[in-house]
Write a protein that holds these residues in place. Sequence first.
Motif: not given
Length: 251
Positions: A35, A37, A48-50
């Motif tokens: 993600r 931002d 952001y790493d899932n």
Amino acid sequence: MTNEPYFEFNGHKSIDKNLYLLNEMELTIPESDLRFDEVDGRQGAIIYDNEREKDIIKTFPMELRKEADKSLFQQVREITHWLKEPKRYSRLLFSEDPDYFYEGIFHSQVRILDRWRDHFDVALPFRCKPVIYRLDGQTVTAHISGRTLENPEPINSLPLIQFRYSGTADATLTINGRQFRILRAAGAGMITIDSELGTAYRDGIANISNAILMQSDGYHVPQLQSGNNTISFTTQITQMMITPRWRSMAI
């Protein structure tokens, strides 16, 4: 005997259905689930790493050749039934990469242009997990405490681990220094830890995941890292069997 490339799914090879691969095969590298931002006044996004890769679409461009005793329409109906029957990820093999297999499902709508009377050209898409599995990683092996197990692939595997637990006292399974404690509350019997599903159960039915996989720092499943893995366990554990499930990135 034919040297024609093929895929194998749900118990059948594509060439058995008179499907022949065309020279238009594409390789697809999985997309990382990230993600981004955007922040005012900052160059570049915050990422952001899932911690996962997304499924890929593996498409086989095929030529369906007419069989002497069937119409092409009848052949398409039979092929549709063959491919759509399993409503779950199932093993998908490709003859050009014979040491590995995909986990895929055929579910999309497919359009076929009726342009010729002796064959149809059709692209068959499979939704596949973003990893492929080594065939030799599906072999169950007995393991003695203290021995190492070498992962030949560059990413961690999620093994299937089975052993008999005596239930006489708490036991400990240690993999590369991480301890998994088997509490007496888990009960004596044959214990299975399925790291891919994130579950543990006794004698095939009793769910004991929290008694094994819940650690002081959270919920964890055993993983086998790339390279050597040291695996040891206490005397309450016997008959240790491991299916390593070696895997690599799908393409």
